[in-house]
Design an enzyme around this catalytic site. Structure first.
Site, PDB file in Angstrom:
ATOM      1  N   HIS A  13       0.837  -1.203   0.000  1.00 30.10           N
ATOM      2  CA  HIS A  13       0.000   0.000   0.000  1.00 30.10           C
ATOM      3  C   HIS A  13       0.872   1.254   0.000  1.00 30.10           C
ATOM      4  O   HIS A  13       2.078   1.193   0.165  1.00 30.10           O
ATOM      5  CB  HIS A  13      -0.928   0.014   1.222  1.00 30.10           C
ATOM      6  N   CYS A  23       6.520   6.313   3.636  1.00 30.44           N
ATOM      7  CA  CYS A  23       5.164   5.779   3.791  1.00 30.44           C
ATOM      8  C   CYS A  23       4.175   6.434   2.830  1.00 30.44           C
ATOM      9  O   CYS A  23       3.336   5.765   2.248  1.00 30.44           O
ATOM     10  CB  CYS A  23       4.719   5.978   5.236  1.00 30.44           C
ATOM     11  N   HIS A  28       4.875   0.172  -0.503  1.00 32.90           N
ATOM     12  CA  HIS A  28       5.651  -0.694   0.382  1.00 32.90           C
ATOM     13  C   HIS A  28       4.706  -1.740   0.955  1.00 32.90           C
ATOM     14  O   HIS A  28       3.495  -1.643   0.809  1.00 32.90           O
ATOM     15  CB  HIS A  28       6.320   0.122   1.500  1.00 32.90           C
ATOM     16  N   HIS A  30       3.796  -4.970   4.058  1.00 36.08           N
ATOM     17  CA  HIS A  30       3.901  -5.451   5.432  1.00 36.08           C
ATOM     18  C   HIS A  30       3.437  -6.897   5.502  1.00 36.08           C
ATOM     19  O   HIS A  30       2.630  -7.343   4.691  1.00 36.08           O
ATOM     20  CB  HIS A  30       3.019  -4.618   6.370  1.00 36.08           C
ATOM     21  N   HIS A  68      -1.328 -10.884  -0.526  1.00 33.82           N
ATOM     22  CA  HIS A  68      -0.596 -10.692  -1.778  1.00 33.82           C
ATOM     23  C   HIS A  68      -1.391  -9.830  -2.759  1.00 33.82           C
ATOM     24  O   HIS A  68      -1.502 -10.143  -3.939  1.00 33.82           O
ATOM     25  CB  HIS A  68      -0.179 -12.029  -2.397  1.00 33.82           C
ATOM     26  N   GLU A 136       0.799  -4.243  12.116  1.00 34.21           N
ATOM     27  CA  GLU A 136       1.463  -3.877  10.871  1.00 34.21           C
ATOM     28  C   GLU A 136       2.948  -4.228  10.939  1.00 34.21           C
ATOM     29  O   GLU A 136       3.569  -4.547   9.928  1.00 34.21           O
ATOM     30  CB  GLU A 136       1.287  -2.385  10.599  1.00 34.21           C
TER      31      GLU A 136
END
Length: 175
Positions: A13, A23, A28, A30, A68, A136
Site C-alpha cells: 500500500h 510511507c 511498500h 507489510h 498478496h 502492521e
C-alpha cells in the site's frame, strides 16, 4: 468469555498523508497479523464460544482477499489507482486509506457482517466481534472496536465501496 483467532496476510500500500516520505510516497508492504476477538456470555454444546474451525471458515476468504494484493484508497489520484489496477491482478479498492487503523476498522466491519449472516448450528448464542487488532509490524498495531467502525470522523464504511479485483473475487467460496 473472549476467544481470539489469528490470521496473517501480506499486503502492499501507500498511506497518503502520513508523516514519513517513505510511507506516503512509496508503495511498500507489510506482513500483517490480524487478531479477531469474539465475545459471548454463553457457551455452545461443545462448551465453546464458537469452534475455531467455524471462526476460520467465516473469516478466511475475507483475510485472503488482502493477501498478496495491493490495498488502494479510492481517494488517491486517478493515475495511481488505474496503474495499480492495471499492473496487479490482486487489488482491493477501499473508501479509506489503507493504514493499520483503517484495516482494523474494515476487517471488523466485514467480520461483523459475516458473523451476522452465519447460521449457528451448535447452540452458539450472542456471539459478537469484540475487537480486531491489526499488527502492521512487530512493534506496532491498531485495535478497532464497534464504536470505531461507526465513527464518521474516521471515514464512513459502506460495503458497496469495497471493490475487490476479479482475481480476488474468483477465489471466494460461494456461501
Amino acid at each position: 468469555m473472549i476467544i481470539r483467532k489469528l490470521f496473517k496476510f501480506e499486503n502492499a500500500h501507500i498511506v497518503r498523508g502520513c508523516l514519513t516520505d517513505r510511507c506516503r510516497e512509496s508503495i511498500h508492504g507489510h506482513s500483517y497479523k490480524v487478531e479477531v476477538l469474539f465475545h459471548a456470555d454463553h457457551l455452545d454444546r461443545g462448551q465453546m464460544v464458537m469452534d475455531f474451525s467455524r471462526v476460520k471458515e467465516l473469516i478466511k476468504d475475507l483475510i485472503d482477499s488482502f493477501d498478496h494484493s495491493v490495498a488502494i484508497w479510492s481517494g488517491d489520484s486517478k493515475e495511481y489507482i488505474e496503474s495499480m489496477q492495471k499492473l496487479s491482478a490482486r487489488w482491493v479498492l477501499l473508501p479509506v486509506s489503507p493504514s493499520a487503523e483503517q484495516f482494523a476498522r474494515v476487517i471488523f466491519f466485514m467480520a461483523d457482517r459475516a458473523l451476522k449472516k452465519a447460521v449457528m448450528t451448535n447452540g452458539e448464542s450472542g456471539v459478537r466481534v469484540e475487537s480486531v487488532i491489526v499488527h502492521e509490524t512487530e512493534t506496532g498495531y491498531a485495535q478497532a472496536f464497534q464504536a470505531d467502525v461507526n465513527n464518521p470522523q474516521m471515514g464512513l464504511l459502506d460495503p458497496r465501496e469495497f471493490i475487490f479485483s476479479p482475481a480476488v473475487r474468483a477465489e471466494w467460496r460461494e456461501e
